[in-house]
Design an enzyme around this catalytic site. Structure first.
Site, short mmCIF file in Angstrom:
data_model
loop_
_atom_site.label_atom_id
_atom_site.label_comp_id
_atom_site.label_asym_id
_atom_site.label_seq_id
_atom_site.Cartn_x
_atom_site.Cartn_y
_atom_site.Cartn_z
N GLY A 117 0.84 -1.19 0.00
CA GLY A 117 0.00 0.00 0.00
C GLY A 117 0.88 1.24 0.00
O GLY A 117 2.08 1.16 0.24
N LYS A 118 0.29 2.38 -0.29
CA LYS A 118 1.03 3.64 -0.25
C LYS A 118 0.03 4.77 -0.20
O LYS A 118 -1.06 4.69 -0.79
CB LYS A 118 1.92 3.80 -1.48
CG LYS A 118 3.09 4.76 -1.27
CD LYS A 118 4.19 4.12 -0.42
CE LYS A 118 5.41 5.01 -0.33
NZ LYS A 118 6.49 4.34 0.42
#
Length: 429
Positions: A117-118
């Protein structure tokens, strides 16, 4: 189908090498080497969820500003999403999507039960007061709260954020659920469940991978000439640890330029100087000034790009004189430049391996937070080193077995493990 068109994201500037296009290229290369089924490739090329939220914030002068915040959740096949939260003017949904994808492969490569994720907000944090940053961070977290959680998605610090922002995020989440949840973010202050060893983790991981690479050549760190672009959290930690191990750090830089000494820099003195001068190293008395462009082309044994992406490109790759390039930043060497370096016999240590120390210790912090049992720094460093060395050995073995570059070896391991897990879990419904 080309993977670079799978998302309806904003177009990249023609003059800019797009991180998302590069990430897709790495995935395609790994899929081809692994002979993955086209259906699997389709699934792996798409993030599972892309969230963009509005962040209205009242500035100190009373004005209202509305910012856009992103969170991309690429894959949770192996476990909850994991990735940093970036505050930088250049943040785009396309960049965040690329970094989320790379986190998936990085976690899989290290054997960590996370997906990628980011997140990010396109702001320059230096232009906001502490109070404004707190309001931005808390509103961002509150807008994402249905998509965040210790078993769902665990944010961490990234460029422009720190333990301070993680504390605000943890508190916002905890207040909303009614009890303290230390496992919801990592990179927190020690006082609220952070882990010893986290601050130096990414730089320590870089040092470990460089050390292992030199050991395979029958060398030690003692006397090795090292150049480091970037003297922030990662670059300064790597510099300190390499210096302590006997390496000769001949040049370092920040965004404003660097300093060089053919006799080697005294890193403790340089860090103290930077601390006294608002993180600036300009004017350090025991060195001469050097530009970032010239720093990259210095003759050295090890070059560590620890700043931004796309620093070594087709334009300057022929001027690189290092024998080993360790990617402490995400994507500092373009695909074309990496191929050119490898063709010349330069060892390129890929980012998903070289800079994985941070996510390893984030994982260890998360484990400690969930168990409410915290370790001393020696154990944290020992556990991290074990996972880093193990991953390095697997990459070397894969490279030799398949007769491919270290980068492609790392990606085949990461992508392959996610693909296998996806196959074993099956497609629902």
């Amino acid at each position: 189908m080309t993977l670079t068109s799978v998302l309806p994201l904003e177009a990249a500037s023609p003059a800019h090498i797009c991180p998302f296009d590069q990430a897709c290229s790495y995935l395609e290369a790994a899929a081809k080497e692994l002979r993955l089924d086209q259906g699997l490739l389709e699934i792996l090329s798409h993030p599972r969820k892309v969230v963009t939220v509005s962040i209205p914030v009242k500035l100190d002068n009373g004005e209202i500003q509305v910012l856009a915040g992103h969170r991309v959740q690429h894959s949770d096949v192996l476990g909850p999403y994991k990735g940093g939260t970036r505050y930088h003017p250049a943040v785009t949904l396309r960049e965040v999507s690329a970094l989320a994808m790379l986190m998936t492969w990085k976690c899989a490569l290290l054997g960590i039960p996370y997906g990628g994720g980011k997140g990010g907000i396109a702001i320059d944090p230096k232009r906001y007061s502490v109070g404004e940053l707190e309001r931005i961070t808390r509103r961002y977290m509150s807008e994402l709260i249905k998509d965040i959680g210790p078993a769902v998605d665990i944010p961490a610090p990234d460029m422009g954020t720190s333990a301070r922002e993680m504390a605000w995020m943890m508190d916002t989440y905890s207040v909303n659920v009614g009890h303290a949840v230390p496992g919801v973010v990592t990179g927190k202050p020690l006082s609220i469940g952070g882990s010893l060893g986290r601050e130096m983790a990414t730089g320590r991981g870089v040092m470990i991978i460089v050390r292992e690479t030199l050991a395979d050549q029958g060398k030690s760190l003692a006397g090795v000439r090292v150049v480091i672009q970037g003297f922030g959290n990662v670059g300064s930690a790597a510099a300190e640890l390499l210096y302590e191990a006997g390496a000769k750090i001949i040049a370092v830089s920040t965004g404003a330029g660097g300093v060089f000494s053919e006799f080697g820099l005294d890193i403790p003195k340089l860090k103290a100087y930077a601390a006294e001068n608002r993180k600036s190293i300009a004017g350090f008395p025991e060195a001469v000034a050097i530009s970032n462009a010239d720093l990259l082309t210095l003759p050295c044994d090890v070059l560590i790009p620890a700043a931004l992406e796309n620093q070594i490109t087709e334009e300057n790759v022929n001027q690189i004189q290092a024998q080993i390039v360790a990617e402490a930043a995400n994507g500092p060497v373009t695909l074309e430049a990496s191929l050119a370096l490898e063709a010349r016999g330069v060892i390129v240590l890929p980012d998903i391996l070289a800079n994985a120390g941070g996510v390893v210790v984030s994982y260890l912090e998360w484990v400690q937070g969930l168990s409410y049992l915290f370790w001393d720094e020696e154990r944290v460093n020992r556990e991290m080193e074990h996972l880093m060395v193990q991953a390095y050995r697997h990459v070397i073995q894969q490279s030799q077995k398949r007769q491919i570059s270290l980068r492609l070896a790392a990606y085949t391991l990461g992508v392959g493990r996610v693909a296998q897990a996806l196959t074993d879990r099956g497609l629902y419904p």
